[in-house]
Design a protein around this motif. Structure first.
Motif, PDB file in Angstrom:
ATOM      1  N   SER A 138      95.814  29.807 -23.223  1.00 42.09           N
ATOM      2  CA  SER A 138      95.541  29.606 -22.494  1.00 42.09           C
ATOM      3  C   SER A 138      96.832  28.275 -21.874  1.00 42.09           C
ATOM      4  CB  SER A 138      95.686  30.596 -20.866  1.00 42.09           C
ATOM      5  OG  SER A 138      96.923  30.475 -20.007  1.00 42.09           O
ATOM      6  N   PHE A 139      97.773  27.822 -21.860  1.00 36.63           N
ATOM      7  CA  PHE A 139      97.725  26.860 -21.193  1.00 36.63           C
ATOM      8  C   PHE A 139      98.776  26.109 -20.446  1.00 36.63           C
ATOM      9  CE2 PHE A 139      97.784  26.852 -26.323  1.00 36.63           C
ATOM     10  CZ  PHE A 139      98.290  25.880 -26.437  1.00 36.63           C
ATOM     11  N   ASP A 140      98.457  25.650 -19.564  1.00 40.29           N
ATOM     12  CA  ASP A 140      98.849  24.873 -18.029  1.00 40.29           C
ATOM     13  C   ASP A 140     100.497  23.983 -18.569  1.00 40.29           C
ATOM     14  OD1 ASP A 140      96.605  26.425 -16.579  1.00 40.29           O
ATOM     15  OD2 ASP A 140      95.492  24.896 -16.292  1.00 40.29           O
ATOM     16  N   VAL A 141     100.964  24.809 -17.598  1.00 42.31           N
ATOM     17  CA  VAL A 141     102.625  23.802 -17.751  1.00 42.31           C
ATOM     18  C   VAL A 141     103.152  23.395 -16.155  1.00 42.31           C
ATOM     19  CG1 VAL A 141     105.173  24.101 -18.489  1.00 42.31           C
ATOM     20  CG2 VAL A 141     102.597  25.076 -19.975  1.00 42.31           C
ATOM     21  N   LYS A 142     103.949  22.091 -16.510  1.00 42.29           N
ATOM     22  CA  LYS A 142     103.906  22.121 -15.254  1.00 42.29           C
ATOM     23  C   LYS A 142     105.297  20.951 -15.861  1.00 42.29           C
ATOM     24  CE  LYS A 142     103.855  19.432 -10.487  1.00 42.29           C
ATOM     25  NZ  LYS A 142     102.748  19.218  -9.584  1.00 42.29           N
ATOM     26  N   SER A 143     106.170  21.207 -15.183  1.00 44.83           N
ATOM     27  CA  SER A 143     107.856  19.873 -15.438  1.00 44.83           C
ATOM     28  C   SER A 143     108.502  19.601 -14.377  1.00 44.83           C
ATOM     29  CB  SER A 143     108.500  20.468 -16.990  1.00 44.83           C
ATOM     30  OG  SER A 143     108.889  22.057 -15.920  1.00 44.83           O
ATOM     31  N   ARG A 144     109.204  19.268 -14.424  1.00 38.57           N
ATOM     32  CA  ARG A 144     110.377  18.510 -13.941  1.00 38.57           C
ATOM     33  C   ARG A 144     111.551  17.956 -14.166  1.00 38.57           C
ATOM     34  NH1 ARG A 144     107.662  15.443  -8.388  1.00 38.57           N
ATOM     35  NH2 ARG A 144     107.976  16.881  -7.169  1.00 38.57           N
ATOM     36  N   ASN A 145     112.918  18.564 -13.297  1.00 39.18           N
ATOM     37  CA  ASN A 145     113.655  18.558 -14.037  1.00 39.18           C
ATOM     38  C   ASN A 145     115.228  18.492 -13.485  1.00 39.18           C
ATOM     39  OD1 ASN A 145     115.798  17.305 -16.392  1.00 39.18           O
ATOM     40  ND2 ASN A 145     113.969  17.963 -18.090  1.00 39.18           N
ATOM     41  N   SER A 146     116.062  18.451 -13.896  1.00 41.32           N
ATOM     42  CA  SER A 146     117.581  18.441 -13.218  1.00 41.32           C
ATOM     43  C   SER A 146     118.633  19.646 -14.247  1.00 41.32           C
ATOM     44  CB  SER A 146     118.125  17.505 -12.293  1.00 41.32           C
ATOM     45  OG  SER A 146     118.441  16.428 -14.013  1.00 41.32           O
ATOM     46  N   LEU A 147     119.455  20.069 -13.817  1.00 42.77           N
ATOM     47  CA  LEU A 147     120.516  20.548 -14.569  1.00 42.77           C
ATOM     48  C   LEU A 147     121.732  20.208 -13.740  1.00 42.77           C
ATOM     49  CD1 LEU A 147     119.022  24.633 -14.323  1.00 42.77           C
ATOM     50  CD2 LEU A 147     119.489  22.670 -16.243  1.00 42.77           C
ATOM     51  N   ASN A 148     123.362  20.239 -14.162  1.00 43.93           N
ATOM     52  CA  ASN A 148     123.804  19.940 -13.344  1.00 43.93           C
ATOM     53  C   ASN A 148     124.837  21.185 -13.981  1.00 43.93           C
ATOM     54  OD1 ASN A 148     123.433  17.403 -13.223  1.00 43.93           O
ATOM     55  ND2 ASN A 148     123.263  16.567 -15.290  1.00 43.93           N
ATOM     56  N   GLN A 149     126.298  20.949 -13.566  1.00 44.55           N
ATOM     57  CA  GLN A 149     127.468  21.728 -13.544  1.00 44.55           C
ATOM     58  C   GLN A 149     128.007  21.728 -15.009  1.00 44.55           C
ATOM     59  OE1 GLN A 149     129.958  22.383 -10.031  1.00 44.55           O
ATOM     60  NE2 GLN A 149     130.959  24.361 -10.908  1.00 44.55           N
ATOM     61  N   ALA A 150     128.417  23.104 -15.513  1.00 45.82           N
ATOM     62  CA  ALA A 150     128.796  23.326 -17.486  1.00 45.82           C
ATOM     63  C   ALA A 150     130.340  23.045 -16.995  1.00 45.82           C
ATOM     64  CB  ALA A 150     127.757  24.343 -17.962  1.00 45.82           C
ATOM     65  N   PRO A 151     131.167  22.247 -17.266  1.00 44.88           N
ATOM     66  CA  PRO A 151     131.958  21.742 -17.353  1.00 44.88           C
ATOM     67  C   PRO A 151     133.328  23.614 -17.393  1.00 44.88           C
ATOM     68  CG  PRO A 151     131.438  20.006 -18.183  1.00 44.88           C
ATOM     69  CD  PRO A 151     130.424  20.877 -17.878  1.00 44.88           C
ATOM     70  N   GLY A 152     133.838  23.726 -17.783  1.00 42.22           N
ATOM     71  CA  GLY A 152     134.711  24.459 -17.093  1.00 42.22           C
ATOM     72  C   GLY A 152     134.319  26.058 -17.108  1.00 42.22           C
ATOM     73  N   LEU A 153     132.953  26.307 -16.420  1.00 42.46           N
ATOM     74  CA  LEU A 153     131.782  27.233 -16.737  1.00 42.46           C
ATOM     75  C   LEU A 153     131.746  27.647 -14.910  1.00 42.46           C
ATOM     76  CD1 LEU A 153     130.209  27.653 -19.852  1.00 42.46           C
ATOM     77  CD2 LEU A 153     131.900  28.250 -19.949  1.00 42.46           C
ATOM     78  N   PRO A 154     132.175  28.086 -14.431  1.00 40.21           N
ATOM     79  CA  PRO A 154     131.486  28.348 -13.131  1.00 40.21           C
ATOM     80  C   PRO A 154     130.816  29.440 -12.912  1.00 40.21           C
ATOM     81  CG  PRO A 154     134.098  29.721 -13.323  1.00 40.21           C
ATOM     82  CD  PRO A 154     133.517  29.168 -14.847  1.00 40.21           C
ATOM     83  N   GLY A 155     129.445  28.845 -12.241  1.00 40.00           N
ATOM     84  CA  GLY A 155     128.497  29.727 -11.554  1.00 40.00           C
ATOM     85  C   GLY A 155     127.228  29.265 -13.479  1.00 40.00           C
ATOM     86  N   VAL A 156     127.601  27.780 -13.605  1.00 42.48           N
ATOM     87  CA  VAL A 156     126.600  27.842 -15.282  1.00 42.48           C
ATOM     88  C   VAL A 156     125.928  26.532 -14.960  1.00 42.48           C
ATOM     89  CG1 VAL A 156     126.496  27.499 -17.347  1.00 42.48           C
ATOM     90  CG2 VAL A 156     127.405  29.101 -16.266  1.00 42.48           C
ATOM     91  N   LEU A 157     124.897  26.273 -14.936  1.00 41.50           N
ATOM     92  CA  LEU A 157     124.264  25.144 -15.308  1.00 41.50           C
ATOM     93  C   LEU A 157     123.195  24.818 -16.264  1.00 41.50           C
ATOM     94  CD1 LEU A 157     122.777  25.346 -11.036  1.00 41.50           C
ATOM     95  CD2 LEU A 157     124.391  23.442 -11.318  1.00 41.50           C
ATOM     96  N   ARG A 158     124.029  23.383 -16.639  1.00 41.32           N
ATOM     97  CA  ARG A 158     122.582  23.642 -18.198  1.00 41.32           C
ATOM     98  C   ARG A 158     122.535  21.535 -17.686  1.00 41.32           C
ATOM     99  NH1 ARG A 158     127.417  24.788 -22.070  1.00 41.32           N
ATOM    100  NH2 ARG A 158     127.235  26.857 -22.282  1.00 41.32           N
TER     101      ARG A 158
END
Length: 158
Positions: A138-158
């Protein structure tokens, strides 16, 4: 001192054998997780494409994932799945997880999408994985990042 070809040949052969005997080093490193894509469904639930990364020098089978997710400063819920996928050395794969987010998290994501702003997220929890020919860990995981809106795809973040 006289040159002895037999001695030289034996020395070269011994060095060659010693160089071959080690083989590749097998090391187990902590895996990582990040969100590749978050899609907001018509029902308000999220389809999360979770990218699992194997940094080990051997294949690992990813047995269970349990990661608390935060968006902005709001707890969204727990991404929980038993993917049962084997990921090769120093490779990654994507698994889909359905999440019914908290109301506060839905508002944060809706605001990010409406304003065209980046969505900052955090994942924290555990990944259970089994390295090739070894016991599950079992591995402990912690990460922070960000997503941006996918152009032309409403409601989708990448």
């Amino acid at each position: 001192m006289r040159f002895r070809p037999t001695f030289a040949l034996i020395t070269v052969a011994a060095l060659a054998l010693a160089a071959c005997s080690g083989g590749p080093v097998k090391r187990v490193s902590e895996p990582a997780a990040s969100i590749q894509q978050l899609t907001v469904g018509n029902d308000g639930n999220w389809d999360v494409e979770l990218r699992l990364r194997n940094y080990s020098s051997m294949p690992m089978r990813f047995d269970a994932v349990s990661l608390a997710m935060k968006v902005g400063d709001e707890a969204a819920g727990t991404l929980s799945t038993q993917p049962g996928v084997s990921i090769g050395p120093e490779s990654a794969d994507v698994v889909k997880v359905r999440l019914q987010p908290s109301s506060a998290a839905r508002i944060v994501v809706a605001d990010s999408l409406a304003g065209g702003r980046s969505l900052f997220y955090e994942l924290e929890g555990t990944i259970s994985a089994t390295p090739e020919e070894k016991k599950q860990r079992s591995f402990d995981v912690k990460s922070r990042n960000s997503l941006n809106q996918a152009p032309g795809l409403p409601g989708v973040l990448r």
